[in-house]
Scaffold this motif. Structure first.
Motif, PDB file in Angstrom:
ATOM      1  N   ILE A 122      -1.579   4.565   4.847  1.00  0.00           N
ATOM      2  CA  ILE A 122      -0.627   4.743   5.951  1.00  0.00           C
ATOM      3  C   ILE A 122      -0.970   6.046   6.638  1.00  0.00           C
ATOM      4  N   GLY A 123      -1.394   5.964   7.879  1.00  0.00           N
ATOM      5  CA  GLY A 123      -1.754   7.180   8.604  1.00  0.00           C
ATOM      6  C   GLY A 123      -2.912   7.893   7.936  1.00  0.00           C
ATOM      7  N   GLU A 124      -2.918   9.206   8.024  1.00  0.00           N
ATOM      8  CA  GLU A 124      -3.977  10.022   7.431  1.00  0.00           C
ATOM      9  C   GLU A 124      -3.711  10.231   5.947  1.00  0.00           C
ATOM     10  N   LYS A 176       6.580   8.821   5.499  1.00  0.00           N
ATOM     11  CA  LYS A 176       5.579   8.539   6.526  1.00  0.00           C
ATOM     12  C   LYS A 176       6.115   7.542   7.547  1.00  0.00           C
ATOM     13  N   GLU A 235       4.749   6.713  11.302  1.00  0.00           N
ATOM     14  CA  GLU A 235       3.436   6.261  10.860  1.00  0.00           C
ATOM     15  C   GLU A 235       3.588   4.926  10.142  1.00  0.00           C
TER      16      GLU A 235
END
Length: 135
Positions: free
Chosen positions: A19-21, A53, A58
Motif C-alpha cells: 500500500i503506497g510506499e 495508510k 493511500e
C-alpha cells in the motif's frame, strides 16, 4: 441479501499486499470474484498500519501472489475493512487475473495436501515484491 454482482470463490492463497510506499505485508487471499477479493492479515499492528495508510488516502494497493510458474501482481483499491481483513476491488477487470487466481488456488490446495512437495514456494513471496512480477 447478497449485494455482490459476481459470486465469490473461497480460496486460501498466500500473498503480499503493498500500500503506497514502503514494504509489503504478508496476507492471505480468502476469496475472489471477477471484481475483487477479500484478504486477511494476521497481526493486529499491521492492520493498524494499513488503516493509517488508508486514512491518509493511500487506498491503492498491489496484491502479489504466486500462480503456477510466475508471480502475479494485481492493482486494486481497498474498499472496506472488517475485522482482520479487507475487501479490495480490481482497478481493471482482466480474465488473466481470474486465471492466475485459479492457478494459485490449485497450487495452494496441492501444497496443503502434500506440504513436503513444495517447501520453497512460501519463502519466495517477499522476493516477489522486487523480483519477477507480471500483471
Amino acid at each position: 441479501m447478497e449485494k455482490r454482482q459476481f459470486p465469490r470463490l473461497k480460496v486460501s492463497i498466500e500473498a503480499v499486499i503493498n500500500i503506497g510506499e514502503g514494504e509489503g505485508y504478508t496476507c492471505r487471499i480468502e476469496d475472489f470474484s471477477q471484481d475483487g477479493m477479500f484478504l486477511t492479515v494476521d497481526e493486529r499492528f499491521i492492520r493498524s498500519e494499513i488503516r493509517a495508510k488508508i486514512e491518509s488516502m493511500e487506498a491503492i494497493a498491489s496484491v502479489t501472489f504466486k500462480a503456477t510458474k510466475k508471480y502475479v501482481s494485481i492493482d486494486s483499491v481497498i474498499v472496506h475493512q472488517h475485522g482482520d481483513g479487507m475487501g479490495v476491488k480490481f482497478l481493471r477487470r482482466d480474465p488473466k487475473y481470474l486465471s492466475a487466481l485459479n492457478e494459485a488456488a490449485e497450487r495452494e490446495a496441492a501444497h496443503q495436501s502434500n506440504p513436503k512437495a513444495n517447501i520453497s514456494g512460501a519463502g519466495n513471496l517477499a522476493a516477489a515484491k522486487t523480483g519477477n512480477r507480471s500483471s
